[in-house]
Write a protein that holds these residues in place. Structure first.
Motif, short mmCIF file in Angstrom:
data_model
loop_
_atom_site.label_atom_id
_atom_site.label_comp_id
_atom_site.label_asym_id
_atom_site.label_seq_id
_atom_site.Cartn_x
_atom_site.Cartn_y
_atom_site.Cartn_z
N UNK A 77 0.80 -1.26 0.14
CA UNK A 77 -0.05 -0.03 -0.07
C UNK A 77 0.72 1.36 0.01
N UNK A 78 2.16 1.00 0.02
CA UNK A 78 3.10 2.08 0.00
C UNK A 78 2.91 3.07 -1.09
N UNK A 79 2.70 2.44 -2.12
CA UNK A 79 2.77 2.94 -3.49
C UNK A 79 1.64 4.08 -3.68
N UNK A 80 0.46 3.51 -3.02
CA UNK A 80 -0.64 4.49 -3.12
C UNK A 80 -0.76 5.59 -2.07
N UNK A 81 -0.05 5.25 -0.71
CA UNK A 81 -0.08 6.34 0.24
C UNK A 81 0.97 6.96 0.55
N UNK A 82 2.25 6.43 0.05
CA UNK A 82 3.10 7.16 0.28
C UNK A 82 3.79 7.30 1.61
N UNK A 83 3.68 6.33 2.61
CA UNK A 83 4.00 6.34 3.85
C UNK A 83 5.61 6.39 4.32
N UNK A 84 6.16 5.76 3.32
CA UNK A 84 7.53 5.68 3.54
C UNK A 84 7.82 4.21 4.27
N UNK A 85 6.82 3.53 4.66
CA UNK A 85 7.06 2.24 5.58
C UNK A 85 7.04 1.00 4.54
N UNK A 86 8.33 0.62 4.22
CA UNK A 86 8.30 -0.49 3.21
C UNK A 86 7.82 -1.80 3.80
N UNK A 87 7.97 -2.22 4.94
CA UNK A 87 7.62 -3.58 5.59
C UNK A 87 6.71 -3.35 6.79
N UNK A 88 5.74 -4.20 6.94
CA UNK A 88 4.99 -4.15 8.21
C UNK A 88 5.20 -5.34 9.04
N UNK A 89 5.22 -5.35 10.04
CA UNK A 89 5.56 -6.46 11.10
C UNK A 89 4.43 -6.85 11.83
N UNK A 90 3.89 -8.12 11.72
CA UNK A 90 2.99 -8.71 12.92
C UNK A 90 3.30 -9.72 13.68
N UNK A 91 3.21 -9.54 15.09
CA UNK A 91 3.58 -10.32 15.86
C UNK A 91 2.36 -11.19 16.47
N UNK A 92 2.54 -12.61 16.80
CA UNK A 92 1.32 -13.36 17.22
C UNK A 92 1.80 -13.95 18.42
N UNK A 93 1.20 -14.21 19.62
CA UNK A 93 1.57 -14.96 20.64
C UNK A 93 0.43 -15.31 21.15
N UNK A 94 0.35 -16.60 21.61
CA UNK A 94 -0.78 -17.39 22.53
C UNK A 94 -0.03 -18.17 23.51
N UNK A 95 -0.50 -17.73 24.73
CA UNK A 95 0.10 -18.72 26.16
C UNK A 95 0.05 -20.15 25.81
N UNK A 96 0.77 -20.70 26.56
CA UNK A 96 0.99 -22.18 26.53
C UNK A 96 -0.59 -22.65 26.92
N UNK A 97 -1.29 -22.35 27.95
CA UNK A 97 -2.53 -22.63 28.09
C UNK A 97 -3.49 -22.51 27.25
N UNK A 98 -3.56 -21.57 26.34
CA UNK A 98 -4.41 -21.51 25.44
C UNK A 98 -4.12 -22.37 24.20
N UNK A 99 -2.78 -22.55 23.84
CA UNK A 99 -2.33 -23.55 22.75
C UNK A 99 -2.89 -25.01 23.28
N UNK A 100 -2.66 -25.32 24.56
CA UNK A 100 -2.98 -26.81 24.99
C UNK A 100 -4.58 -26.92 24.87
N UNK A 101 -5.20 -25.73 25.24
CA UNK A 101 -6.75 -25.95 25.31
C UNK A 101 -7.09 -26.01 23.77
#
Length: 138
Positions: A77-101
Motif C-alpha cells: 500500500x506504500x505505492x498508493x499512500x506514500x507512507x515510507x514504510x516498506x515492511x509491516x510487522x505482525x506479532x502473534x503469541x498465544x499462551x501455553x494454556x491457550x495452545x494446550x486448550x
C-alpha cells in the motif's frame, strides 16, 4: 345361497388384493424413506467432514503462527499512500494454556465427530432407525 357364496368369495378376494396393495405401498414408502435417510446421512457426513477440515486447518495455522511469532510483510500500500514504510510487522503469541486448550479441543471434537457420524451412518444390527414393514404374502 349360491349367489351369497359367490359374492362372499369375490369380496374376500378384493380384500386380499387390497391388503397386498397396501403392504406393497407400505414397503415402497419405507424404501423411499430409507433412501432419503441414506442420502441425508451422506450429505451431513460430508458437511461435518469439511467442518472438521476447516477446524484442523485453523488450529494448524494458529499453532504455526504462534511458532513463528513475528511476520514481516512487504507494504504494497506504500505505492498508493506514500507512507515510507516498506515492511509491516505482525506479532502473534498465544499462551501455553491457550495452545494446550486449542489442541485438546480440536482432538476431542475430531474424535467425537468421527464417532457420531460413524455410528449414525453404520448403525449396529438390530438398532435400525425405521422398522421394517411386514413381508408380502404370496
Amino acid at each position: 345361497m349360491r349367489n351369497w357364496v359367490a359374492s362372499a368369495s369375490s369380496q374376500s378376494t378384493e380384500q386380499d388384493i387390497s391388503e397386498k396393495n397396501f403392504l406393497r405401498l407400505l414397503q415402497e414408502a419405507n424404501l423411499e424413506g430409507l433412501t432419503q435417510n441414506i442420502r441425508e446421512r451422506k450429505k451431513y457426513a460430508e458437511y461435518i467432514f469439511w467442518m472438521v477440515c476447516v477446524w484442523l486447518v485453523t488450529v494448524v495455522l494458529l499453532v504455526w503462527l504462534n511458532g513463528i511469532g513475528e511476520i514481516y510483510c512487504y507494504n504494497f500500500l506504500d505505492v498508493f499512500f506514500r507512507t515510507g514504510v516498506k515492511y509491516i510487522s505482525f506479532s502473534f503469541h498465544l499462551s501455553d494454556a491457550v495452545l494446550i486448550t486449542l489442541v485438546t479441543t480440536a482432538t476431542v471434537n475430531i474424535t467425537g465427530f468421527f464417532l457420531v457420524v460413524t455410528k449414525y451412518l453404520f448403525p449396529a444390527p438390530g438398532r435400525e432407525t425405521t422398522p421394517a414393514p411386514p413381508p408380502l404374502e404370496e
